[in-house]
Design a protein around this motif. Structure first.
Motif, PDB file in Angstrom:
ATOM      1  N   UNK A 131       0.837  -1.204   0.000  1.00  0.00           N
ATOM      2  CA  UNK A 131       0.000   0.000   0.000  1.00  0.00           C
ATOM      3  C   UNK A 131       0.871   1.253   0.000  1.00  0.00           C
ATOM      4  N   UNK A 132       0.278   2.325  -0.470  1.00  0.00           N
ATOM      5  CA  UNK A 132       0.952   3.632  -0.412  1.00  0.00           C
ATOM      6  C   UNK A 132       0.565   4.262   0.923  1.00  0.00           C
ATOM      7  N   UNK A 133       1.550   4.440   1.790  1.00  0.00           N
ATOM      8  CA  UNK A 133       1.266   4.816   3.173  1.00  0.00           C
ATOM      9  C   UNK A 133       2.059   6.051   3.601  1.00  0.00           C
ATOM     10  N   UNK A 134       1.378   6.973   4.263  1.00  0.00           N
ATOM     11  CA  UNK A 134       2.059   8.099   4.910  1.00  0.00           C
ATOM     12  C   UNK A 134       1.747   8.066   6.394  1.00  0.00           C
ATOM     13  N   UNK A 135       2.768   8.195   7.231  1.00  0.00           N
ATOM     14  CA  UNK A 135       2.555   8.345   8.674  1.00  0.00           C
ATOM     15  C   UNK A 135       2.813   9.798   9.061  1.00  0.00           C
ATOM     16  N   UNK A 136       1.811  10.445   9.606  1.00  0.00           N
ATOM     17  CA  UNK A 136       2.004  11.818  10.089  1.00  0.00           C
ATOM     18  C   UNK A 136       2.372  11.755  11.561  1.00  0.00           C
ATOM     19  N   UNK A 137       3.475  12.342  11.926  1.00  0.00           N
ATOM     20  CA  UNK A 137       3.905  12.298  13.325  1.00  0.00           C
ATOM     21  C   UNK A 137       4.150  13.720  13.818  1.00  0.00           C
ATOM     22  N   UNK A 138       3.483  14.074  14.908  1.00  0.00           N
ATOM     23  CA  UNK A 138       3.562  15.438  15.432  1.00  0.00           C
ATOM     24  C   UNK A 138       4.972  15.802  15.897  1.00  0.00           C
ATOM     25  N   UNK A 139       5.703  14.828  16.392  1.00  0.00           N
ATOM     26  CA  UNK A 139       7.023  15.101  16.955  1.00  0.00           C
ATOM     27  C   UNK A 139       8.143  14.861  15.955  1.00  0.00           C
ATOM     28  N   UNK A 140       9.399  14.916  16.427  1.00  0.00           N
ATOM     29  CA  UNK A 140      10.567  14.766  15.554  1.00  0.00           C
ATOM     30  C   UNK A 140      10.838  13.321  15.131  1.00  0.00           C
ATOM     31  N   UNK A 141      11.662  13.182  14.130  1.00  0.00           N
ATOM     32  CA  UNK A 141      12.157  11.877  13.697  1.00  0.00           C
ATOM     33  C   UNK A 141      13.530  11.710  14.349  1.00  0.00           C
ATOM     34  N   UNK A 142      13.562  11.017  15.476  1.00  0.00           N
ATOM     35  CA  UNK A 142      14.765  10.963  16.295  1.00  0.00           C
ATOM     36  C   UNK A 142      15.963  10.372  15.569  1.00  0.00           C
ATOM     37  N   UNK A 143      17.103  11.053  15.688  1.00  0.00           N
ATOM     38  CA  UNK A 143      18.400  10.454  15.382  1.00  0.00           C
ATOM     39  C   UNK A 143      18.979  10.119  16.757  1.00  0.00           C
TER      40      UNK A 143
END
Ligand SMILES: Cc1cc2nc3c(=O)[nH]c(=O)nc-3n(C[C@H](O)[C@H](O)[C@H](O)COP(=O)(O)OP(=O)(O)OC[C@H]3O[C@@H](n4cnc5c(N)ncnc54)[C@H](O)[C@@H]3O)c2cc1C
Ligand code: SF4
Lengths: 564, 250
Positions: A47-59
């Motif tokens: 499937x074509x999927x997008x996840x919206x996340x309010x916070x940061x993408x942690x490194x």
């Protein structure tokens, strides 16, 4: 510099980016414990999927530290209002913000719910039954225990007895106290798990180094979070995770189906992500908040709220912490906080005079957290605070984890206050009822007894609550629940909720593993239903059958031991 | 940090200056910093080296709150160069308005709560002792603060009818504790291992020290003998239970 996820793993690159006006199949709001698993499964299935996340993408190498105060950013610190007769502490007390959500800061205790948890109304006449049984979820428990994976004893005697794919961890000082106290009272206990922390390396994740900073996010990558267990695989399979994207409203079309999600980016600019179906996985507070904020003509009291139960039946678990001071040194900061427990008091015992029960677990507060506990437990301040803290290394701490029943008045509503995007914030109301109070009283006394039996010279306790779930509960009756047993809202055929908020009751097991197992099952359902989800209003309630070919790498060749 | 505390009443002992209070003489977490990874090393080193200007509170407010903090988290036993900054950390939090994720429905916003409390404490000092709070003797300051701690402000003040005193007290304690016990000098004082990545721990049971930790050597600590903030025998937990975050728990 590559984006690091622990010392060995890097984020697959480049990540797919959908164009602003592209329609995706699934838009998932919140990439936490449940959202992380959903994104991964659906992407793998094509499937074509997008996840919206309010916070940061942690490194994890750059953003995370071995430090209590420095880990402030891991939590949902934006304003929420809390009230009721027993107002819940929120913030660091309950939920995360950033890819991985609460699985970033969880202690990773990973017990399963018991079969009785799914039938508390039938068995005990309280709460409600789930619209599904333990046996529907069991294969997913086993699969997730291999995927994330869970370390623990080969023989776990309570509920549906089972073993764990990775061996138990060595005991720390606090676990030693739990085992000793329980043994002296003839109570069974287990040590070294069940906990979603590696006791041996797993693919590109090293094993635990026993540094005790689990709740601050595990830089080592030994503790499971969907950030490192499922999100990388999702990205390898074409999912997009859009960080700093705060969903503000789910959009409803005139034909009664949703067609996408409005969200604000980091700069406060509003966007619209068009999608053929939407899954909300924002945690038991933000999920009802988003649906309430999405009210529109025809859904004046919030999306998918024809039953009027959206936001209601919010639950926490009693999380009283019992601290014992010992003559000898304990050094409770070593080893993962989560490493020994007893579920001997889990089910109803009519002699106790209340329904349901509690678990006893190790906890491992670092200095700041422990000092706060001393404020609450003994009213420490001034020189007294300095003095008791000088004995930090002499204390051990055990937690009660007690079942609190679902009550209609415990709920999430919208407050008058607004956040920086102008969206009303959540107001949480929480009040204990008679059964809850009796259970807490009994549980805390029992754990104090265990602490004395372990040889403590002083025993004190602090009352508190943990693990918010419920507030968009599942059920078979559309007039008393928000979603069906697969998380599909009763009102809108292509709008789903999948996270802790769909739990009808919560037992006295930590909810994380169950939330992830439910997400994997919902994903299998969606995959099996295929395009029907996008076009048809027909509701098929047959179990999808588990897919073993959609797990992240390194899951294969691992087994769930069963020593009878 | 005001160092006027001793003797407290007539009976207080002379205070020795300690560069490191506690039972772990010679133990230093900062001495281990080469074994920490970069992000943590940078953060903790900055915490030790930085000095923050007061930006949120006015001068008068800061002076009063400093006197409160000196009693709530006293450091008179620490030598001048080894006191841990608290007020400036609290000021920074309020300046940035960084919240702990929630507000009780019966509480004003954090920034306002502190301003109101400062006003209340000053009014209480004036009414009870006809002096400004920072000028009071340590004992009198403690009398006022103890009444807030006990949830029974003496004298009563109308501000505490608008703002539950136990909630303000919990927030004040949380802010002070967070500043103090997140400082490496406090870790040395209590024998906490501090950051431990990438090295980790190898001696988990029996409270044994790592090769670089120190064993405990107990000695009589020269805290004042007559402070009202000493631990009470059988001190009962406050009725209100947990008022703060859940770090360190399950
Ligand atoms: C200190 C602590 C220790 C814990 N220990 C344990 C434990 O040992 N074992 C256990 O099982 N559980 C534990 N838990 C609980 C566990 O973390 C949660 O139950 C679990 O993570 C909830 O999963 P979820 O999918 O419902 O939500 P989350 O994992 O919280 O995910 C929700 C995500 O959605 C995002 N989001 C929310 N709203 C929006 C929006 N509008 N737009 C975009 N994104 C949004 C959030 O930022 C977040 O990332 C612990 C919790 C705490 C606080
Ligand atoms: S104790 Fe283990 S799991 Fe916890 S933070 Fe340290 S290495 Fe990670």
């Amino acid at each position: 510099m590559p984006h690091r996820l622990g010392p060995m793993q890097t984020l697959p690159s480049p990540m797919r980016r959908f164009k602003e006006n592209e329609t995706v199949d699934y838009c998932i709001v919140g990439v936490g414990s449940a959202g992380g698993v959903l994104v991964q499964r659906l992407a793998r299935a094509g499937f074509r999927v997008v996840g919206l996340e309010a916070g940061p993408f942690w490194d994890t190498e750059k953003d995370w530290v071995s430090d209590e105060k420095g880990s402030y950013e891991l939590y949902w610190n934006d304003l929420r209002i809390t009230g009721g007769t027993h107002p819940l502490a929120l913030g660091a007390n309950n939920s995360g913000k950033g890819v991985g959500g609460g699985s970033v800061h969880w202690a990773a205790f990973a017990p399963r719910f018991h079969p009785s948890d799914f039938r508390v109304y039938s068995e005990d006449g309280v709460g409600v039954d789930w619209p599904m049984s333990y046996w529907d979820l069991k294969p997913y428990y086993e699969l997730l225990e291999r995927e994330i994976p869970v370390a623990g004893p080969a023989w776990f005697p309570w509920g549906d007895p089972h073993g764990h794919p990775y061996g138990p961890h060595p005991l720390g000082g606090v676990g030693d106290v739990l085992v000793r106290g329980c043994t002296n009272l003839g109570i069974r206990s287990v040590a070294g798990g069940p906990v979603a922390i590696l006791s041996a390396s797993h693919g590109d994740r090293p094993h635990c180094i026993y540094r005790g900073f689990c709740i601050q996010g595990c830089k080592v990558g030994a503790k499971a979070s969907t950030l490192i267990t499922h999100v990388p695989d999702a990205i390898s399979h074409g999912a997009e995770i859009r960080a700093h994207a705060m969903a503000s409203r789910v959009s409803l079309r005139e034909d009664g189906r949703v067609d996408g999600v409005f969200y604000f980016d980091r700069e406060g600019k509003e966007h619209f992500q068009r999608s053929r179906a939407v899954i909300v996985s924002g945690y038991a507070i933000e999920t009802p908040r988003l649906l309430l904020n999405s009210a529109c003509p025809g859904h004046r009291h919030g999306l998918a709220n024809s039953s009027g139960t959206l936001g209601k039946y919010l639950m926490a678990q009693a999380g009283d912490v019992v601290a014992g001071r010992f003559e000898e040194l304990i050094r409770l900061y070593k080893a993962p906080p989560a490493h020994a427990l007893s579920e001997e008091f889990y089910e109803t015992d009519p002699r106790r005079g209340f329904a349901r029960g509690f678990a006893v677990q190790t906890v491992g507060p670092l200095p700041v957290a422990f000092a706060k506990q001393m404020v609450a437990a003994i009213g420490a301040w001034g020189w007294g605070m300095r003095r008791v803290m000088m004995d930090y290394n002499h204390w051990a701490t055990l937690g009660v984890l007690g079942e609190i029943l679902p009550w209609e008045e415990n709920r999430v509503e919208l407050a008058e206050e607004k956040d920086r995007h102008g969206l009303p914030v959540a107001k949480v109301t929480f009040t204990l009822h008679d059964n809850d109070k009796k259970l807490i009283e009994f549980g805390k006394n029992k754990v104090m007894e265990i602490m004395w039996a372990a040889g403590a010279k002083q025993v004190v306790q602090e009352s508190r609550f943990a693990h918010l779930v419920g507030a968009s509960r599942m059920g078979s009756d559309p007039s008393t629940s928000v979603v069906d047993k697969f998380g599909r809202t009763h009102d809108i055929p292509n709008l789903f909720v999948c996270d802790g908020s769909i739990l009808p009751t919560q037992g006295s097991a930590n909810p994380g593993l169950t939330i992830q197992a439910l997400a994997a099952r919902t994903a299998d359902y969606l995959i099996k239903q295929g395009d029907n989800i996008f076009f048809s209003n027909r509701r098929d309630l047959t179990e999808p059958g588990i897919r073993y070919d959609l797990s992240p790498p390194y899951t294969k060749f691992k087994g769930n031991p069963r020593i009878a | 940090m005001s160092r006027k505390s001793f003797p407290y009443k007539a009976t207080g002992g002379e205070q020795r200056d300690l560069s490191q209070p506690g039972y772990y003489a010679g133990y230093s977490t900062m001495a281990q910093k080469k074994n920490w990874e970069e992000a943590t090393r940078t953060l903790v080193t900055k915490r030790v080296e930085q000095t923050l200007a007061i930006r949120f509170f006015s001068q008068e407010q800061a002076a009063l709150l400093a006197a409160v903090v000196d009693r709530v988290m006293p450091q008179d036993d620490r030598t001048e160069g080894r006191t841990i900054p608290i007020l400036s950390i609290l000021d920074e939090r309020l300046h940035k308005n960084s919240l702990n994720g929630f507000r009780y429905e019966d509480m004003p916003p954090d920034q306002e709560a502190y301003k109101l409390a400062i006003q209340a404490i000053e009014e209480m000092a004036q009414e009870r002792f006809r002096e400004s709070f920072p000028d009071l003797s340590v004992h009198r300051q403690e009398l006022i603060l103890k009444s807030l701690h006990d949830g029974k402000p003496e004298p009563e003040n109308s501000i505490w009818q608008r703002m539950p005193v136990h909630r303000f007290w919990a927030m004040l304690m949380e802010d002070c504790i967070t500043a103090y016990y997140s400082h490496p000098w406090a870790w040395d004082e209590i024998g906490f291992g501090g950051p431990a990545y990438p090295r980790g721990y190898m001696r988990l049971e029996n409270g044994l020290p790592e090769p670089w930790e120190k064993d405990e050597q107990r000695s009589e600590w020269n805290a004042p003998v007559d402070s009202l903030s000493e631990l009470e025998e059988d001190s009962a937990p406050p009725e209100h239970g947990s008022l703060h975050g859940h770090g360190g728990s399950h």
